[in-house]
Every structure is written in structure tokens, then in C-alpha cells.
Design a protein around this motif. Structure first.
Motif, short mmCIF file in Angstrom:
data_model
loop_
_atom_site.label_atom_id
_atom_site.label_comp_id
_atom_site.label_asym_id
_atom_site.label_seq_id
_atom_site.Cartn_x
_atom_site.Cartn_y
_atom_site.Cartn_z
N THR A 78 -2.20 24.55 -127.34
CA THR A 78 -2.97 25.28 -128.35
C THR A 78 -2.08 26.09 -129.30
O THR A 78 -2.55 27.00 -129.98
CB THR A 78 -4.00 26.23 -127.67
OG1 THR A 78 -3.32 27.03 -126.71
CG2 THR A 78 -5.11 25.45 -127.00
N HIS A 343 -9.57 18.56 -126.06
CA HIS A 343 -10.34 19.76 -125.71
C HIS A 343 -10.68 19.76 -124.23
O HIS A 343 -11.20 18.79 -123.71
CB HIS A 343 -11.60 19.83 -126.57
CG HIS A 343 -11.26 19.98 -128.02
ND1 HIS A 343 -10.50 21.02 -128.48
CD2 HIS A 343 -11.53 19.21 -129.08
CE1 HIS A 343 -10.32 20.89 -129.78
NE2 HIS A 343 -10.93 19.80 -130.17
N LEU A 345 -12.96 21.15 -122.09
CA LEU A 345 -14.24 21.86 -122.01
C LEU A 345 -14.67 22.00 -120.55
O LEU A 345 -14.35 21.15 -119.73
CB LEU A 345 -15.29 21.08 -122.80
CG LEU A 345 -14.88 20.72 -124.24
CD1 LEU A 345 -15.99 19.92 -124.92
CD2 LEU A 345 -14.56 21.97 -125.04
N GLU A 402 -16.02 19.04 -133.61
CA GLU A 402 -15.54 20.09 -132.70
C GLU A 402 -16.55 21.25 -132.65
O GLU A 402 -16.87 21.76 -131.58
CB GLU A 402 -14.19 20.64 -133.18
CG GLU A 402 -13.03 19.71 -132.86
CD GLU A 402 -11.71 20.19 -133.45
OE1 GLU A 402 -11.72 20.83 -134.52
OE2 GLU A 402 -10.67 19.91 -132.83
N PHE A 406 -18.31 22.47 -129.26
CA PHE A 406 -18.10 23.81 -128.71
C PHE A 406 -19.42 24.56 -128.59
O PHE A 406 -19.69 25.20 -127.57
CB PHE A 406 -17.10 24.60 -129.57
CG PHE A 406 -15.68 24.08 -129.48
CD1 PHE A 406 -15.26 23.37 -128.37
CD2 PHE A 406 -14.77 24.31 -130.50
CE1 PHE A 406 -13.95 22.89 -128.27
CE2 PHE A 406 -13.47 23.84 -130.41
CZ PHE A 406 -13.06 23.13 -129.31
N ILE A 416 -15.22 27.03 -123.78
CA ILE A 416 -14.54 26.12 -124.71
C ILE A 416 -13.12 25.77 -124.24
O ILE A 416 -12.49 24.89 -124.80
CB ILE A 416 -14.51 26.66 -126.16
CG1 ILE A 416 -13.74 27.99 -126.25
CG2 ILE A 416 -15.93 26.81 -126.69
CD1 ILE A 416 -13.56 28.49 -127.69
N SER A 417 -12.61 26.47 -123.24
CA SER A 417 -11.31 26.09 -122.68
C SER A 417 -11.25 26.47 -121.20
O SER A 417 -11.51 27.61 -120.84
CB SER A 417 -10.17 26.78 -123.42
OG SER A 417 -8.94 26.46 -122.79
N LYS A 426 -7.54 27.24 -131.22
CA LYS A 426 -8.95 27.46 -130.87
C LYS A 426 -9.44 28.84 -131.30
O LYS A 426 -10.59 29.21 -131.04
CB LYS A 426 -9.14 27.30 -129.35
CG LYS A 426 -9.14 25.85 -128.93
CD LYS A 426 -9.85 25.63 -127.63
CE LYS A 426 -9.99 24.14 -127.38
NZ LYS A 426 -9.94 23.81 -125.97
#
Ligand SMILES: Cc1cc2nc3c(=O)[nH]c(=O)nc-3n(C[C@H](O)[C@H](O)[C@H](O)COP(=O)(O)OP(=O)(O)OC[C@H]3O[C@@H](n4cnc5c(N)ncnc54)[C@H](O)[C@@H]3O)c2cc1C
Length: 464
Positions: A78, A343, A345, A402, A406, A416-417, A426
Motif C-alpha cells: 500500500t 485488495h 478485503l 474499487e 469497499f 477494507i484491509s 487506501k
């Protein structure tokens, strides 16, 4: 880019010696990028040898108001180690010693740039185990893992990095050195600064020593592979495994699109029975009798959930073969398209089918290729939007997608992470995930640690 005064650079050279203060273009560029591949060259790269030198550099940066960005191995996804405001990149690569394996207390003490896989090998030689296993473990280092709270396939059973950090030595952005926690497992004296620093992405302090908890190495492992004709069936199998009171040491889910990419990469027609839409890779570990019993319960749960096939690895080479598909994933996805918006998620694991339904919708609405795989046990799915870097229209569609992903994940009570952190890539999505009050509180914490705002600026929080 920050304008550095000659006095500042001379001050760095006096502190570290000229060989460890690099201003050549190749070094500044190489240390200005991480695995996100959206870099900015540093103005200067420094390589201190010890905590005192780290503190000296930070004090000088504070005096001259120069940004300073800590860097481990640069495998972050990131942009956390990218000096987006210029200034100094402080690489911890010379702080790379495994200081102690304390077998009596089940503890290891390391400097930050010990490679994760090297620590694991060293402790396993004496029958101990350091479970956190990010896929980058052959390159990434413990300091970077702590700063990102890295996790991996074993997180479901063993937890992520934070569960293993007992204590830290760190340099504050004001140059003071602090020690938090220690070798003890219980410690409730004051605020838990150790775990405030874990996952702080190099924005609160520079970690210079880490005390880690170890556990006994499980004597044996068994690996199984189960295939399914729907994601729903695979997720039902995960629930059934847990209902059967088994917590696998690894529980990876791979979707059909990812499997196709691996098959193409390996030059085989197919890796699983025809019609496979989801594949689970499972490890169970422990003492031999328990492993045999648990493997049988896992197989029964998968079959009850509708598995089309369940394979058991009979020996180490078959184990390697079953895991090969997972290891080949990253490389194989490059065949789908050269650029990956990766991503990580997370949703509550019972909602994984809804996450896959969301991805299916996004795939159709935005005409994108989105292979998915991840850690089914903890609901952490890597959703990879694959794009052609020369196709501006596809990239624009990916960015719109995205936002939908999200927002959708948050509506599914997710995050989201789960592993890769926020960095700068992000950052714009933080207001989707946190309330203004929560962001304001975090900013006050940041200001308390870093009143001058020199440590890794431009990360984590959107500007306004
Ligand atoms: C192929 C690949 C696979 C990956 N798989 C996983 C995975 O399975 N799970 C997972 O969690 N991540 C994964 N990652 C992401 C990455 O490896 C992790 O985030 C890792 O923890 C970063 O470690 P690093 O040493 O490379 O840190 P860096 O990229 O150098 O830095 C990351 C952040 O930590 C800060 N930092 C680094 N060292 C220190 C320190 N000593 N003190 C304070 N701050 C510091 C930096 O400023 C930056 O913000 C993967 C990456 C790649 C390229």
C-alpha cells in the motif's frame, strides 16, 4: 521533494559515516518504491547500524523538519514505505540480527530486519514455532510485519503478528527511545503501547527491537484439497469443519478464475475436476493421533457440504504438489493482465458467499477480470482487479469498481484491509471505513507521538 540543506546532509554523514548516507539517483529511486509499484524517489537514503544511530537521524530530521520514512524490506502493498513527501528513507537493513532464542521462556528477541522465514527456520531447529506466515516471508522482515500486523494462512488457528509481539524498543519521532512490554506474557501496567505500535505502519515510531512469543512446533501436519462446484458449498464446508470442532492450521479458498490462471501458467488443461468453481486447501497440525482424527473430520465435513473430490497428501512431495497451486497464484495472475490492484478485503466468514456475489456483480457491471483467493477461515479474501496498464478506460473502470467493492464490504460488516494496511493507496477510503470522530481521535494519537508531523507523513489519514 523536500529541499535538504547541505548542513543537514553533512550532519547525517557525521552521524553515520559517508558510506551509509546515499544520495545517488539509483539508490534514491530503488528505496522510493515498494510492492505497490507507485514510487517517489527519496532525497536521501540512510542506513543506520543501531538504535542510537536511528535516534540520531530522527533528532536531526526533527531539528531540520525533514520527513523520515522507515523501511523494512519494501514488500508492502500500500505504499507505506514510499517517501511521498520526499525527505529521508531510513532503511533498517543493518539492524538484522537474531539476538536471542530464549527456549526456557518461549521467546525470541530480534532486530527489525530479520527476514521472517529466517526466524522461522532458526526457531524450528530447536523445536519451536513462530506461526505468522505472510506469503512474502522469504523477503519481508519482522519489523515490517509488526508495522503492518501481517498475517497469513495460519492466522485462523494461530492469529496474526500482533498475537506474538510481547515487547518493543522504538525510537519516537522526537528522537527519544522507549521500551514497551517485555519477556512476560502478562503485563497490564499502563496503556498497551506495544499493541498501539503494532500495525501503526511506521507513522508513530521506528521499531528497533522486537520481543516475540514462540510456541512449540507441532510435530506433524496433514494436507487435504477439496473441490466444489460453488463458492457457497466451499463456505458451507468451512462452517461444517468448525462445527466438527476442527480449527485447521491453514484454510485457503481459491476461485475458478484463479485456478484457470494457474493452469495456464503451468501449461496444463485443468488442475481440478471439471466444473470446479472453488477449491479449499487445508492443513491440520498437531500430535499424530489428533492430526489423523482431525483430517478425517475435515474430509467428512467437506463431503457433507458437497465436495466433488477430497484428496489427502500421502507424503511431503504430495503436500508440496497440493500447495503448488497456491504458491503459483501471484505469478500466474500476471498472465491475466500485467497490473494488479490487489485488495485484501475481509468479511465475517459466513458472509464470504455474499462477498463473491458482490465481486460477480462488479465483474459484470465494470467489465473487469477479478480473480479471488484468500484465507477462508478468517474471511480475508484477496480480490485482484487485473488491468492492462496501457488501457486508461479499464483503469478508470477499475477505480470506480474499487469504490463499489469497499462500500459493499463495509455493508457486509467487513473491513477494507485485513493485512496490507492503508499506506497512501487506501488512504482515500478511510472515511468509508471509520467515522469522523474515530479518524479525529487517531489523528490526535498521531500528534501526541509526532508533534512535528515528520514521521512517514502523508500516510493513513486523508488530508482534510
Ligand atoms: C508477494 C507478496 C506477498 C505478500 N503476502 C502477504 C501476506 O500473505 N500477508 C500479509 O500480511 N502481507 C503480505 N504482503 C505484504 C507485505 O509483505 C507485508 O505488509 C509485510 O509485513 C511488509 O514488510 P516489509 O518488511 O516489506 O515492510 P515495508 O514494505 O518495508 O514497510 C511496510 C510499512 O512498515 C513500516 N516499517 C517498516 N519497518 C519498520 C520499522 N522497523 N519500524 C516502524 N515502521 C516500519 C514502513 O514505514 C511501511 O509503512 C505480501 C507482499 C508481497 C510482495
Amino acid at each position: 521533494m523536500t529541499t535538504l540543506t547541505p548542513e543537514f546532509v553533512i550532519g547525517l554523514r557525521d552521524l553515520l559515516g559517508p558510506a551509509y548516507v546515499r544520495t545517488d539517483e539509483a539508490t534514491r529511486t530503488a528505496y522510493g518504491v515498494d510492492a505497490l509499484k507507485r514510487g517517489t524517489p527519496a532525497d536521501v537514503v540512510v542506513l543506520p547500524a543501531n538504535t542510537a544511530e536511528v535516534a540520531g537521524v530522527v533528532k536531526l530530521c526533527a531539528q531540520y523538519r525533514v520527513p523520515v520514512v522507515p523501511r523494512g524490506a519494501g514488500t508492502g502493498y500500500t505504499g507505506g514505505a514510499v517517501p511521498i513527501r520526499g525527505g529521508v528513507v531510513l532503511s533498517l537493513e543493518r539492524l538484522n540480527r537474531l539476538l536471542e532464542i530464549d527456549e526456557a521462556n518461549l521467546v525470541a528477541v530480534v532486530e527489525p530486519n530479520v527476514v521472517t522465514g529466517d526466524l522461522q527456520e532458526a526457531v524450528e531447529k530447536v523445536g519451536l514455532f513462530y506461526p505468522p506466515d505472510p506469503a512474502s516471508l522469504k523477503q519481508s522482515v519482522i519489523g515490517g510485519n509488526v508495522a503492518e500486523n501481517a498475517g497469513g494462512p495460519r492466522a485462523f488457528k494461530y492469529g496474526t503478528t500482533k498475537q506474538y509481539v510481547l515487547g518493543l524498543e522504538a525510537v519516537l519521532p522526537t528522537g527519544e527511545i522507549i521500551e514497551t512490554g517485555g519477556k512476560v506474557v502478562k503485563n497490564v501496567v499502563g496503556y498497551d503501547l506495544t499493541h498501539l505500535l503494532v500495525g501503526s505502519e511506521g507513522t508513530l515510531a521506528i521499531i528497533t527491537k522486537i520481543i516475540l512469543r514462540l510456541v512449540p512446533k507441532p510435530p506433524v501436519q496433514a494436507t487435504l484439497r477439496a473441490t466444489f462446484s460453488s463458492v457457497e458449498a466451499a463456505v458451507e464446508a468451512v462452517s461444517a469443519i468448525v462445527r466438527n470442532r476442527v480449527v485447521p492450521a491453514a484454510l485457503e479458498l481459491i476461485d475458478g478464475e484463479s485456478l484457470e490462471a494457474v493452469a495456464q501458467n503451468l501449461g496444463v488443461r485443468s488442475l481440478a475436476p471439471e466444473g470446479t468453481v472453488a477449491l479449499l486447501l487445508l492443513d491440520v497440525d498437531g500430535v499424530p493421533a489428533a492430526v489423523t482424527e482431525e483430517a478425517a473430520r475435515v474430509e467428512a465435513a467437506c463431503l457433507a457440504a458437497g465436495a466433488t473430490e477430497v484428496l489427502h497428501a500421502r507424503d511431503e512431495s504430495e503436500r508440496e504438489e497440493l500447495w503448488r497451486v497456491r504458491r503459483e497464484l501471484s505469478l500466474s495472475l500476471k498472465l491475466v493482465a500485467p497490473l494488479k490492484f490487489n485488495h485484501d478485503l475481509v468479511v465475517p466468514k459466513g458472509r464470504i458467499p455474499e462477498l463473491f456475489a458482490l465481486v460477480r456483480q462488479v465483474r459484470e457491471d465494470f467489465r473487469l477480470r477479478i480473480p479471488c483467493f484468500g484465507h477462508a477461515g478468517d474471511g480475508n479474501i484477496h480480490v485482484n482487479i487485473m488491468v492492462d496498464p496501457d488501457d486508461a478506460d479499464e483503469i478508470a473502470r477499475a477505480h470506480k469498481a474499487e469504490h463499489v467493492l469497499f462500500s459493499g464490504v463495509i455493508a457486509l460488516e467487513g473491513a477494507i484491509s485485513g493485512e496490507h494496511g492503508i499506506g497512501f493507496s487506501k488512504m482515500p477510503f478511510m472515511p468509508l471505513a471509520l467515522s469522523p470522530e474515530e479518524i479525529a481521535l487517531m489523528k490526535r494519537v498521531k500528534a501526541a507521538f509526532d508533534p512535528l508531523g515528520i514521521l512517514n507523513p502523508g500516510k493513513m489519514f486523508p488530508e482534510s
